[in-house]
Write an enzyme that holds these catalytic residues in place. Structure first.
Site, mmCIF file in Angstrom:
data_model
loop_
_atom_site.group_PDB
_atom_site.id
_atom_site.type_symbol
_atom_site.label_atom_id
_atom_site.label_comp_id
_atom_site.label_asym_id
_atom_site.label_seq_id
_atom_site.Cartn_x
_atom_site.Cartn_y
_atom_site.Cartn_z
ATOM 1 N N LYS A 52 -41.913 -50.668 177.835
ATOM 2 C CA LYS A 52 -41.958 -49.901 176.572
ATOM 3 C C LYS A 52 -40.996 -50.499 175.540
ATOM 4 O O LYS A 52 -41.238 -50.417 174.325
ATOM 5 C CB LYS A 52 -41.646 -48.424 176.823
ATOM 6 C CG LYS A 52 -42.874 -47.587 177.035
ATOM 7 C CD LYS A 52 -43.515 -47.695 178.395
ATOM 8 C CE LYS A 52 -44.703 -48.540 178.553
ATOM 9 N NZ LYS A 52 -45.219 -48.591 179.934
ATOM 10 N N THR A 180 -57.271 -56.809 183.252
ATOM 11 C CA THR A 180 -57.417 -55.971 182.057
ATOM 12 C C THR A 180 -57.139 -54.514 182.400
ATOM 13 O O THR A 180 -57.713 -53.601 181.813
ATOM 14 C CB THR A 180 -58.835 -56.103 181.466
ATOM 15 O OG1 THR A 180 -59.770 -55.839 182.516
ATOM 16 C CG2 THR A 180 -59.074 -57.472 180.886
ATOM 17 N N VAL A 182 -53.876 -51.601 183.286
ATOM 18 C CA VAL A 182 -52.835 -51.034 182.436
ATOM 19 C C VAL A 182 -51.755 -52.067 182.105
ATOM 20 O O VAL A 182 -51.385 -52.244 180.938
ATOM 21 C CB VAL A 182 -52.202 -49.812 183.150
ATOM 22 C CG1 VAL A 182 -51.232 -49.124 182.227
ATOM 23 C CG2 VAL A 182 -53.278 -48.853 183.613
ATOM 24 N N GLU A 186 -51.101 -53.586 178.288
ATOM 25 C CA GLU A 186 -49.831 -53.304 177.593
ATOM 26 C C GLU A 186 -49.070 -54.593 177.287
ATOM 27 O O GLU A 186 -48.606 -54.802 176.153
ATOM 28 C CB GLU A 186 -48.946 -52.378 178.442
ATOM 29 C CG GLU A 186 -49.419 -50.934 178.474
ATOM 30 C CD GLU A 186 -48.428 -49.980 179.161
ATOM 31 O OE1 GLU A 186 -48.668 -48.771 179.108
ATOM 32 O OE2 GLU A 186 -47.424 -50.429 179.759
ATOM 33 N N GLY A 263 -53.275 -55.744 189.742
ATOM 34 C CA GLY A 263 -53.151 -54.576 190.612
ATOM 35 C C GLY A 263 -51.881 -54.624 191.452
ATOM 36 O O GLY A 263 -51.168 -55.630 191.448
ATOM 37 N N HIS A 439 -52.198 -28.477 159.465
ATOM 38 C CA HIS A 439 -52.947 -29.412 158.629
ATOM 39 C C HIS A 439 -51.980 -30.253 157.802
ATOM 40 O O HIS A 439 -51.026 -29.693 157.257
ATOM 41 C CB HIS A 439 -53.898 -28.653 157.689
ATOM 42 C CG HIS A 439 -54.592 -29.573 156.735
ATOM 43 N ND1 HIS A 439 -55.609 -30.412 157.137
ATOM 44 C CD2 HIS A 439 -54.393 -29.813 155.416
ATOM 45 C CE1 HIS A 439 -56.010 -31.123 156.097
ATOM 46 N NE2 HIS A 439 -55.287 -30.786 155.038
#
Ligand SMILES: Cc1cc2nc3c(=O)[nH]c(=O)nc-3n(C[C@H](O)[C@H](O)[C@H](O)COP(=O)(O)OP(=O)(O)OC[C@H]3O[C@@H](n4cnc5c(N)ncnc54)[C@H](O)[C@@H]3O)c2cc1C
Ligand SMILES: NC(=O)c1ccc[n+]([C@@H]2O[C@H](COP(=O)([O-])OP(=O)(O)OC[C@H]3O[C@@H](n4cnc5c(N)ncnc54)[C@H](O)[C@@H]3O)[C@@H](O)[C@H]2O)c1
Length: 474
Positions: A52, A180, A182, A186, A263, A439
């Protein structure tokens, strides 16, 4: 050889092992946690957190590149690879520090370093220095990347996995990303946005984990528009000096590294399970009850990635808590129902699956209906130029009970939480529609999808096109 005896022994001090340790401790102080690698957890060291951090840097670069679409013109960003990787490593080390500090506070007699393996039911040997007789055992050994041995032999250190990326001193010029799923998605997108020449190779035509065919097709289309991809091919690899050659029917391309994101496999192969007397599945992983962690009727429990189920941080933490508690209280093993499923991919656009997936619903044979919204014209998404993707929501015919959702689009990490919470509570679509919607927000798109769903269930009026309460843009 040192001989020890403990009520509860935990193998692995990752996220699952650490929560198991704390839970077992509530029942007995005779606990031992064994760690064969570095402390700090996969999540903090080489998983969730450093990935991240890299993605955050890529988002900063991408925002600068995209700013002209708002009429804001800034010079093309200059990416300092060394500085990017310095921040990734520094912040990663900080997160790892929080974990190691926690482990340092455990009493010394509760910790042991070395690789554990079963030598008999209830008996473990740690490297060649210690033998432990254990009343109960929690296996929380995590997972490791699948790597083709042939590729390893051909490419040597030019074949890398996620762990290697987060130790880079600077960004390389080029990387072939294989897979392809996760991790592939990323990391490939982050590296691409940070100026690394990337090509993504996939064996199938699938991109990301979405199971709904409508969204899977959209996902492939969206990511292929940004990332160079070669899908649906088998590839061959070769090494030429310090470079990797990747060949497919489409041709040969040259890269600095090949990143295998193909994997992950549970770490159970070197556990000596043949001496443990446990029931094993076809993949060699012990067969455990997901609601108790117990393996058969044995005093051995399984938690986290090692179980080959839901390789996600919050699932590992929960499973460790359940397994540790039950190991502590054994033989009074208690069932702890699991939370609603939730998975998020931190790509752009993000992907999420909440509650039951489309494929799971088909397998369950439930009669269900689907509602959908595209984010192309959704007001808030368009304001922010984040108007790509779609959300599909599923509910049970007859009861109107919300079952699950899949999405590729803006703020999926947040919508995913709302929807997983609704699935867990057993909300009906009507109850969800009766909730407040501000909204202009992306959640108004969810409301449009729910209205369409309610109509498909024959439980609501036809949705008004360009609905008035949404303001301009549903
Ligand atoms: C690149 C990447 C990104 C990710 N991003 C996310 C994300 O954004 N969100 C999310 O929810 N999940 C994410 N995950 C998944 C998440 O990191 C894992 O599901 C989670 O860390 C698994 O925890 P664990 O306790 O099962 O395993 P680990 O944390 O791997 O712990 C297992 C421990 O067992 C030790 N061990 C293994 N065998 C033995 C043995 N025989 N004896 C002694 N010790 C042993 C290992 O050394 C290790 O310390 C990501 C994973 C990766 C790789
Ligand atoms: N955001 C998150 O929550 C997050 C992030 C990263 C990882 N994770 C966890 O880690 C797990 C593992 O991630 P992953 O991406 O390695 O696995 P994955 O199962 O998601 O994807 C692996 C991909 O590699 C492909 N593949 C396998 N062998 C191949 C080959 N020889 N050639 C080409 N393609 C091949 C598969 O078809 C698949 O698409 C995830 O399932 C997830 O549970 C979660």
């Amino acid at each position: 050889m040192i001989s020890l005896q403990r009520d509860v022994v935990i193998i692995g001090t990752g996220t699952a092992g650490m929560t198991a340790y704390r839970s077992a401790l509530a029942h007995t102080s005779s606990v031992l946690a064994i760690e064969g690698g570095p402390y700090g957890t996969t999540c903090a060291r080489v998983g969730c957190m450093p990935s991240k951090l890299l993605i955050a840097a890529a988002e900063a670069a991408h925002s600068a590149v995209e700013a002209h679409r708002f009429g804001v013109h800034i010079a093309p960003p200059r990416i300092d690879g060394a500085q990017v990787m310095q921040r990734v490593r520094d912040e990663r080390d900080r997160f790892v520090g929080f974990v190691t500090e926690a482990v340092d506070k455990w009493p010394a007699e509760h910790r042991l370093q070395g690789h554990a393996r079963f030598v008999a039911p209830g008996a473990l040997q740690i490297d060649d220095h210690t033998r432990v007789e254990a009343g109960r055992i929690v296996i929380a050994t995590g997972s490791t990347p699948d790597i083709s041995p042939a590729w390893r032999q051909t490419l040597g250190e030019r074949l890398i996995v996620n762990d290697d990326v987060f130790d880079w001193q600077t960004l390389p010029a080029s990387v072939a990303v294989v897979g392809t799923g996760v991790i592939g998605l990323e990391l490939a997108q982050a590296l691409h946005r940070l100026g690394v020449r990337v090509r993504v190779y996939g064996r199938s035509g699938r991109v990301g984990p979405l199971t709904d065919p409508v969204l899977q097709a959209l996902s492939a289309q969206i990511f292929a528009a940004e990332l160079p991809m070669t899908l649906g091919v088998e590839l061959t690899v070769a090494r030429d000096g310090e470079q990797v050659l990747v060949t497919t029917p489409a041709g040969t391309e040259r890269f600095d590294y090949l990143l295998a994101a193909t994997g992950r496999t549970p770490n159970v192969k070197t556990l000596g399970l043949e001496h443990a007397g446990l029931p094993l599945g076809a993949n060699g992983v012990p067969i455990a009850d997901g609601n108790t962690g117990q393996i058969g009727n044995s005093p051995v429990f399984l938690a986290g990635d090692a179980s080959d189920q839901h390789m996600l941080l919050h699932e590992a933490a929960d499973a460790g808590r359940i397994a540790g508690d039950n190991a502590g209280r054994y033989p009074d093993v208690r069932v702890r129902p699991r939370r609603a499923p939730l998975a998020v991919v931190f790509s752009d656009p993000q992907i999420m699956l909440a509650g039951a997936s489309y494929t799971q619903l088909l397998h369950q044979g439930l009669a269900f209906q689907t509602g959908q919204v595209s984010f192309e014209d959704q007001g808030r998404s368009r304001v922010m130029l984040k108007n790509r993707g779609a959300l599909r929501v599923y509910a049970e015919c007859g009861s109107g009970r919300f079952l699950g959702a899949e999405m590729i689009g803006p703020a999926a990490e947040h919508l995913g939480h709302l929807l997983a919470w609704s699935a867990q509570r057993g909300d009906t679509v009507q109850q969800m529609l009766d909730s407040p919607f501000y909204h202009p927000v992306i959640e108004e798109g969810l409301r449009s999808a729910l209205r369409e769903l309610q109509r498909a269930l024959h439980m609501g009026p036809p949705p008004v096109e360009r609905c008035l309460d949404c303001g301009p843009g549903a």
